[in-house]
Design a protein around this motif. Structure first.
Motif, PDB file in Angstrom:
ATOM      1  N   MET A   1      -8.640  -2.799   7.253  1.00 55.71           N
ATOM      2  CA  MET A   1      -8.291  -1.450   7.695  1.00 55.71           C
ATOM      3  C   MET A   1      -7.374  -1.599   8.901  1.00 55.71           C
ATOM      4  SD  MET A   1     -11.892   0.638   7.222  1.00 55.71           S
ATOM      5  CE  MET A   1     -11.041   2.209   7.396  1.00 55.71           C
ATOM      6  N   LEU A   2      -6.090  -1.274   8.709  1.00 52.60           N
ATOM      7  CA  LEU A   2      -5.072  -1.444   9.740  1.00 52.60           C
ATOM      8  C   LEU A   2      -4.596  -0.085  10.232  1.00 52.60           C
ATOM      9  CD1 LEU A   2      -2.943  -4.187   7.955  1.00 52.60           C
ATOM     10  CD2 LEU A   2      -4.539  -4.559   9.820  1.00 52.60           C
ATOM     11  N   PRO A   3      -4.159  -0.007  11.490  1.00 50.58           N
ATOM     12  CA  PRO A   3      -3.575   1.251  11.975  1.00 50.58           C
ATOM     13  C   PRO A   3      -2.390   1.667  11.106  1.00 50.58           C
ATOM     14  CG  PRO A   3      -4.032  -0.232  13.807  1.00 50.58           C
ATOM     15  CD  PRO A   3      -4.268  -1.021  12.552  1.00 50.58           C
ATOM     16  N   GLU A   4      -2.215   2.968  10.967  1.00 52.37           N
ATOM     17  CA  GLU A   4      -1.197   3.469  10.035  1.00 52.37           C
ATOM     18  C   GLU A   4       0.222   3.076  10.439  1.00 52.37           C
ATOM     19  OE1 GLU A   4      -0.669   7.718   9.959  1.00 52.37           O
ATOM     20  OE2 GLU A   4      -1.783   7.923  11.816  1.00 52.37           O
ATOM     21  N   ARG A   5       0.454   2.700  11.690  1.00 51.72           N
ATOM     22  CA  ARG A   5       1.797   2.271  12.079  1.00 51.72           C
ATOM     23  C   ARG A   5       2.204   0.975  11.390  1.00 51.72           C
ATOM     24  NH1 ARG A   5      -1.414   1.179  16.567  1.00 51.72           N
ATOM     25  NH2 ARG A   5      -1.512  -1.020  17.210  1.00 51.72           N
ATOM     26  N   HIS A   6       1.230   0.244  10.849  1.00 47.74           N
ATOM     27  CA  HIS A   6       1.531  -1.001  10.133  1.00 47.74           C
ATOM     28  C   HIS A   6       1.594  -0.795   8.625  1.00 47.74           C
ATOM     29  CE1 HIS A   6       1.081  -3.029  13.886  1.00 47.74           C
ATOM     30  NE2 HIS A   6      -0.223  -2.833  13.967  1.00 47.74           N
TER      31      HIS A   6
ATOM     32  N   ARG B   1       3.918   0.341   6.713  1.00 51.63           N
ATOM     33  CA  ARG B   1       5.182  -0.084   6.116  1.00 51.63           C
ATOM     34  C   ARG B   1       5.427  -1.572   6.289  1.00 51.63           C
ATOM     35  NH1 ARG B   1       6.306   4.267   2.978  1.00 51.63           N
ATOM     36  NH2 ARG B   1       6.118   6.197   4.154  1.00 51.63           N
ATOM     37  N   SER B   2       4.576  -2.249   7.066  1.00 54.71           N
ATOM     38  CA  SER B   2       4.814  -3.655   7.386  1.00 54.71           C
ATOM     39  C   SER B   2       4.081  -4.605   6.463  1.00 54.71           C
ATOM     40  CB  SER B   2       4.390  -3.949   8.837  1.00 54.71           C
ATOM     41  OG  SER B   2       5.071  -3.105   9.741  1.00 54.71           O
ATOM     42  N   ILE B   3       3.101  -4.104   5.704  1.00 48.69           N
ATOM     43  CA  ILE B   3       2.340  -4.978   4.819  1.00 48.69           C
ATOM     44  C   ILE B   3       2.618  -4.601   3.377  1.00 48.69           C
ATOM     45  CG2 ILE B   3       0.520  -5.363   6.517  1.00 48.69           C
ATOM     46  CD1 ILE B   3      -1.188  -3.346   5.003  1.00 48.69           C
ATOM     47  N   SER B   4       2.516  -5.570   2.505  1.00 46.14           N
ATOM     48  CA  SER B   4       2.754  -5.340   1.087  1.00 46.14           C
ATOM     49  C   SER B   4       1.982  -6.374   0.284  1.00 46.14           C
ATOM     50  CB  SER B   4       4.255  -5.417   0.758  1.00 46.14           C
ATOM     51  OG  SER B   4       4.772  -6.684   1.111  1.00 46.14           O
TER      52      SER B   4
ATOM     53  N   ARG C   1      -3.390   5.600   0.060  1.00 42.35           N
ATOM     54  CA  ARG C   1      -3.916   6.711   0.843  1.00 42.35           C
ATOM     55  C   ARG C   1      -4.342   6.229   2.223  1.00 42.35           C
ATOM     56  NH1 ARG C   1      -8.980  10.596  -1.034  1.00 42.35           N
ATOM     57  NH2 ARG C   1      -8.953  12.019   0.754  1.00 42.35           N
ATOM     58  N   ILE C   2      -3.942   6.974   3.256  1.00 43.98           N
ATOM     59  CA  ILE C   2      -4.327   6.668   4.634  1.00 43.98           C
ATOM     60  C   ILE C   2      -5.511   7.556   4.999  1.00 43.98           C
ATOM     61  CG2 ILE C   2      -3.618   6.765   7.052  1.00 43.98           C
ATOM     62  CD1 ILE C   2      -0.822   6.020   6.167  1.00 43.98           C
ATOM     63  N   GLU C   3      -6.583   6.938   5.492  1.00 42.84           N
ATOM     64  CA  GLU C   3      -7.786   7.653   5.862  1.00 42.84           C
ATOM     65  C   GLU C   3      -8.105   7.401   7.328  1.00 42.84           C
ATOM     66  OE1 GLU C   3     -10.943   6.524   3.295  1.00 42.84           O
ATOM     67  OE2 GLU C   3      -9.942   7.158   1.445  1.00 42.84           O
ATOM     68  N   ASP C   4      -8.308   8.502   8.060  1.00 42.45           N
ATOM     69  CA  ASP C   4      -8.651   8.420   9.484  1.00 42.45           C
ATOM     70  C   ASP C   4      -7.637   7.582  10.267  1.00 42.45           C
ATOM     71  OD1 ASP C   4     -10.939   9.942   9.004  1.00 42.45           O
ATOM     72  OD2 ASP C   4     -12.156   8.175   8.605  1.00 42.45           O
ATOM     73  N   GLY C   5      -6.356   7.712   9.905  1.00 44.91           N
ATOM     74  CA  GLY C   5      -5.318   7.000  10.627  1.00 44.91           C
ATOM     75  C   GLY C   5      -5.247   5.525  10.318  1.00 44.91           C
ATOM     76  N   ARG C   6      -5.826   5.080   9.212  1.00 46.11           N
ATOM     77  CA  ARG C   6      -5.829   3.662   8.868  1.00 46.11           C
ATOM     78  C   ARG C   6      -5.416   3.479   7.410  1.00 46.11           C
ATOM     79  NH1 ARG C   6      -8.302   0.498  12.645  1.00 46.11           N
ATOM     80  NH2 ARG C   6      -9.455   1.600  14.273  1.00 46.11           N
ATOM     81  N   VAL C   7      -4.677   2.395   7.188  1.00 46.66           N
ATOM     82  CA  VAL C   7      -4.298   2.020   5.835  1.00 46.66           C
ATOM     83  C   VAL C   7      -5.250   0.916   5.387  1.00 46.66           C
ATOM     84  CG1 VAL C   7      -2.601   0.343   6.686  1.00 46.66           C
ATOM     85  CG2 VAL C   7      -2.434   1.199   4.349  1.00 46.66           C
TER      86      VAL C   7
ATOM     87  N   GLU D   1       4.669  -7.892  11.828  1.00 46.73           N
ATOM     88  CA  GLU D   1       6.055  -7.716  12.265  1.00 46.73           C
ATOM     89  C   GLU D   1       6.780  -9.060  12.254  1.00 46.73           C
ATOM     90  OE1 GLU D   1       6.155  -5.894  16.072  1.00 46.73           O
ATOM     91  OE2 GLU D   1       5.417  -3.942  15.386  1.00 46.73           O
ATOM     92  N   GLN D   2       8.105  -8.998  12.066  1.00 45.43           N
ATOM     93  CA  GLN D   2       8.947 -10.183  12.135  1.00 45.43           C
ATOM     94  C   GLN D   2       9.971 -10.001  13.250  1.00 45.43           C
ATOM     95  OE1 GLN D   2      10.767 -10.989   8.348  1.00 45.43           O
ATOM     96  NE2 GLN D   2       8.841 -11.600   7.371  1.00 45.43           N
TER      97      GLN D   2
END
Length: 318
Positions: free
Chosen positions: A189-194, A196-199, A227-233, A258-259
């Protein structure tokens, strides 16, 4: 002897300098992941009745099709007995009807019996044969219902929960046990700002202190939930050897988020004097100059330089 000495001198001179170059570095974020099963399915009763036998407990390993419990419906045995009695009575009537038909056929062949009476005897035999076939099918249905009292494991895996005990009354479709499939993953469970950074396919590392048994130190992201739940992906990562962990156990993992470009040099080229870090940079043909640098995180024999150097600088071992 001279050739070996010359090779050694060339190797020493080759490693006595280092050219600074920018390289791509992946910043990792430490998060706690939980060990989860990809699928948790319920083994359900197909008929209502009383649990006469319970063969599993929490933590047991089962294979697909194993009998988990046996549900007994006390009404089925009398119904099967009644079907057996009905079949036996119809068989007795059929034997009598077949005897009557044989006598009627004999009399008809002798010309002293009417065709209509012979047809009636034949019809009586046909009716009883069909009734016996119907009774046998009804008995087969009852026998199949009794066999459906066996509660089977829907998949191979580990028993997580058994909410019933032997002697419990259950209804059709009621859950007897929860089975976790034998494919375990780490749920991140990662913060939603990440987000787009994981795949899928990105590598992860398991914290060394969390390694036990045969668990692998690295793995990869198997699925990223849309789906993002409670601000986490939420994402699932596959790591070999998770079968030795408890379902729901928390494990610390490192995920690349991040790179960026960074400068890294061998630690051997770094010199610390009075708490200040220096590197020796070549100037001109034979000149050198000590430059103050700001260091970052070390990784093995290499260390990141945050400030003080530029791409193309040639370092000399102090």
């Amino acid at each position: 002897m001279l050739t070996a000495l010359a090779s050694a001198l060339l190797q020493v001179s080759a490693t006595a300098t280092f050219t600074v170059e920018a390289e791509t570095v992946i910043d990792e974020k430490a998060v706690f992941a939980t060990v989860e099963s990809v699928d948790v399915v319920s083994a359900r009763a197909r008929i209502g009745g009383v649990i006469g036998e319970l063969r599993v407990d929490e933590g047991d390993l089962v294979a697909a099709g194993d009998i988990i419990a046996v549900v007994v419906d006390d009404r089925l045995a009398p119904q099967i007995g009644a079907a057996n009695s009905t079949t036996a009575a119809l068989n007795a009537q059929l034997e009598q009807a077949q005897s009557d038909l044989a006598r009627a056929q004999n009399l008809f062949d002798r010309g002293i019996f009417a065709q209509a009476r012979l047809d009636e005897a034949q019809t009586a035999v046909d009716v009883l044969e069909n009734q016996i076939a119907s009774a046998r099918q009804e008995r087969a249905v009852l026998v199949q219902q009794s066999r459906e009292g066996d509660v089977l494991a829907p998949t191979a895996g580990r028993i997580l929960e058994v909410p019933v005990t032997a002697g419990s009354v259950v209804l059709p479709g009621e859950s007897i046990a929860a089975v976790a499939s034998d494919l375990f993953v780490l749920r991140l469970m990662l913060p939603e700002r990440h987000a787009r950074s994981i795949s899928e396919g990105d590598a992860i590392r398991v914290d060394g202190s969390a390694l036990t048994g045969n668990v692998a130190p690295t793995g990869f992201i198997r699925q990223v939930y849309p789906r993002i739940e409670d601000g986490r992906v939420i994402a699932d990562a596959v790591v070999d050897g998770l079968g030795d962990y408890f379902v729901g156990e928390r494990v610390r993992v490192l995920v690349g988020v991040e790179q960026r470009l960074a400068y890294r040099i061998p630690i051997a080229f770094l010199e610390t004097r009075y708490g200040v870090d220096y590197v020796r940079v070549r100037e001109g043909e034979n000149g050198t100059q000590d430059v103050v640098v700001q260091i970052g995180e070390a990784d093995g024999d290499m260390i990141e330089i945050l400030a003080g150097l530029a791409a193309g600088d040639v370092l000399v071992r102090p």
